[in-house]
Design an enzyme around this catalytic site. Structure first.
Site, short mmCIF file in Angstrom:
data_model
loop_
_atom_site.label_atom_id
_atom_site.label_comp_id
_atom_site.label_asym_id
_atom_site.label_seq_id
_atom_site.Cartn_x
_atom_site.Cartn_y
_atom_site.Cartn_z
CE1 TYR A 137 -9.21 9.34 -9.78
CE2 TYR A 137 -10.45 10.73 -11.29
CZ TYR A 137 -9.47 9.78 -11.07
OH TYR A 137 -8.75 9.27 -12.13
CE LYS B 71 -5.67 8.09 5.62
NZ LYS B 71 -5.84 6.99 6.56
CG ASP C 90 -1.88 1.14 1.27
OD1 ASP C 90 -1.56 2.19 0.67
OD2 ASP C 90 -2.95 0.99 1.87
P1 NAD Z 1 -7.43 0.81 -11.76
O1 NAD Z 1 -8.34 0.92 -10.58
O2 NAD Z 1 -7.62 -0.32 -12.70
O3 NAD Z 1 -5.90 0.81 -11.29
C1 NAD Z 1 -5.45 1.47 -10.16
C2 NAD Z 1 -4.49 0.55 -9.42
O4 NAD Z 1 -3.99 1.22 -8.25
C3 NAD Z 1 -5.17 -0.73 -8.92
O5 NAD Z 1 -4.41 -1.87 -9.29
C4 NAD Z 1 -5.20 -0.56 -7.40
O6 NAD Z 1 -5.18 -1.79 -6.70
C5 NAD Z 1 -3.98 0.29 -7.17
N1 NAD Z 1 -4.02 1.04 -5.92
C6 NAD Z 1 -5.00 1.85 -5.46
N2 NAD Z 1 -4.66 2.37 -4.26
C7 NAD Z 1 -3.42 1.88 -3.97
C8 NAD Z 1 -2.53 2.04 -2.87
N3 NAD Z 1 -2.83 2.82 -1.83
N4 NAD Z 1 -1.32 1.40 -2.91
C9 NAD Z 1 -0.99 0.61 -3.96
N5 NAD Z 1 -1.81 0.41 -5.02
C10 NAD Z 1 -3.01 1.04 -5.02
O7 NAD Z 1 -7.55 2.21 -12.55
P2 NAD Z 1 -6.91 2.66 -13.95
O8 NAD Z 1 -8.03 3.00 -14.85
O9 NAD Z 1 -5.90 1.69 -14.39
O10 NAD Z 1 -6.23 4.03 -13.52
C11 NAD Z 1 -4.84 4.08 -13.24
C12 NAD Z 1 -4.42 5.52 -12.98
O11 NAD Z 1 -4.72 6.34 -14.12
C13 NAD Z 1 -5.14 6.15 -11.78
O12 NAD Z 1 -4.23 6.98 -11.09
C14 NAD Z 1 -6.22 6.99 -12.45
O13 NAD Z 1 -6.58 8.08 -11.66
C15 NAD Z 1 -5.55 7.42 -13.73
N6 NAD Z 1 -6.52 7.73 -14.79
C16 NAD Z 1 -7.17 6.72 -15.47
C17 NAD Z 1 -8.09 7.05 -16.45
C18 NAD Z 1 -8.81 5.99 -17.27
O14 NAD Z 1 -9.57 6.33 -18.17
N7 NAD Z 1 -8.60 4.71 -17.02
C19 NAD Z 1 -8.37 8.39 -16.73
C20 NAD Z 1 -7.71 9.37 -16.00
C21 NAD Z 1 -6.77 9.03 -15.05
#
Ligand code: NAD
Length: 309
Positions: free
Chosen positions: A141, A87, A52
């Site tokens: 967010y 966080k 984490d």
């Molecule tokens: P996702 O939920 O599939 O992936 C996020 C990952 O972060 C997950 O594997 C989760 O387990 C991990 N995670 C969350 N909190 C954590 C912590 N405290 N410690 C360790 N790991 C942690 O989401 P995604 O769509 O792959 O998004 C990835 C990133 O890209 C995020 O930061 C998101 O804000 C950003 N983002 C994504 C999109 C999109 O369209 N998918 C758009 C804008 C921004």
């Protein structure tokens, strides 16, 4: 790579390994799963660590690049996990920045088009400051990411860390979760189950959706370039949500059609990136047309639903 077992992170890990990098994936599996990187586990240059990032971030040995992607990302997730979202965007980002500072590595923050909130400038350019309600439900967010951008900028100016900020616009593709609440996986899941596709409001609100391979190429170009950002990466082709739903129905061959449900609070009216900065600085532009990306995504959803059936 923090958040490497998530949707985007797993594609980034795969591409980095294919390009010859050694990848350490740090993930708490809060919204991601080891299954997303199961195909990488027998690669000698890949390591998956359950961690984490709000507790600590530690990687032994040299590190050239820190990609900070850990964060709940879909509205369903961050509405259920508001404190975790704040966080990881604040404490988690400062820990990931600390790693980059310690190792002298480049740092890239996954920010989001949500920093623009419900935008009053269209299309959105990087110099637009946004229109965000900090106490609305989505504020957890949007403000986490805005804080993340601020602390990333402070590490650059105070500690000289080589930072980059990418503002990611809605991205879709294989390995999205069918129940993560984002429009495209929800529509595909419903259509493949023969259920009507649920369009929020009258569906005239717009989204610009980017296929994951294009996004990965853009992010790695920014990582290699050294630009500080913020830089929009997304596909500027703007579609109404109704059009997206109709295209999903057509691509899946569903006969159940559409149904209209209530719009979520603070749901943005329009969304379209101005990507001229990425085109100018990185020579990047998206290449996968919506129809093709949709077909690839539907095929993947069909495959996983047939495996789990
Ligand atoms: P996702 O939920 O599939 O992936 C996020 C990952 O972060 C997950 O594997 C989760 O387990 C991990 N995670 C969350 N909190 C954590 C912590 N405290 N410690 C360790 N790991 C942690 O989401 P995604 O769509 O792959 O998004 C990835 C990133 O890209 C995020 O930061 C998101 O804000 C950003 N983002 C994504 C999109 C999109 O369209 N998918 C758009 C804008 C921004």
């Amino acid at each position: 790579m923090t958040g490497g077992a998530g949707f985007l992170g797993s594609h980034l890990c795969t591409e980095l390994l294919d390009r010859g990098a050694e990848v350490v994936c740090l993930d708490s599996f809060l919204t991601g799963t080891p299954a997303n990187v199961a195909h990488l586990m027998d690669r000698r240059t890949f390591r998956l660590v359950r961690c984490d990032v709000t507790d600590f971030v530690h990687v032994p040995g040299p590190v050239d690049l820190v990609l900070h992607f850990a964060s709940p990302a879909s509205p369903v997730d961050y509405l259920q996990l508001p404190i975790e979202t704040l966080k990881v965007g604040s404490i988690g980002t400062s820990h990931a920045l600390g790693l980059a500072k310690e190792k002298g590595a480049r740092f890239v923050l996954a920010s989001t088009s949500e920093v623009y909130g419900d935008p009053q400038v269209h299309p959105q350019t990087e110099d637009y400051w946004g229109h965000v309600n900090p106490v609305g439900p989505r504020g957890v967010y949007d403000e986490a990411k805005r804080f993340g951008e601020a602390i990333t900028t402070a590490y650059r100016s105070t500690h000289g860390v080589d930072t980059g900020i990418v503002r990611i616009f809605n991205t879709y593709g294989p390995r999205m979760r069918p129940h993560d609440g984002r429009a495209i996986p929800t529509f595909i899941r419903q259509a493949l189950a023969g259920e009507p596709v649920t369009v929020a409001g009258d569906g005239t609100q717009t989204r610009s959706v980017c296929y994951v391979d294009d996004l990965v190429r853009g992010i790695l170009a920014l990582a290699a370039h050294g630009h500080s950002g913020p830089m929009n990466i997304g596909n500027p082709t703007e579609l109404t949500v109704r059009q997206i739903a109709e295209d999903v129905v057509a691509a899946t061959g569903s006969r159940a059609g559409l149904t209209f449900i209530e719009r979520p609070v603070d749901d943005p009216e329009v969304r379209r990136p101005d990507t001229s900065l990425a085109a100018r600085e990185l020579g990047w532009s998206p290449e996968v047309p919506w129809a093709e990306g949709l077909d690839r995504t539907v095929s993947w959803f069909r495959q996983v639903s047939s495996v789990s059936a």
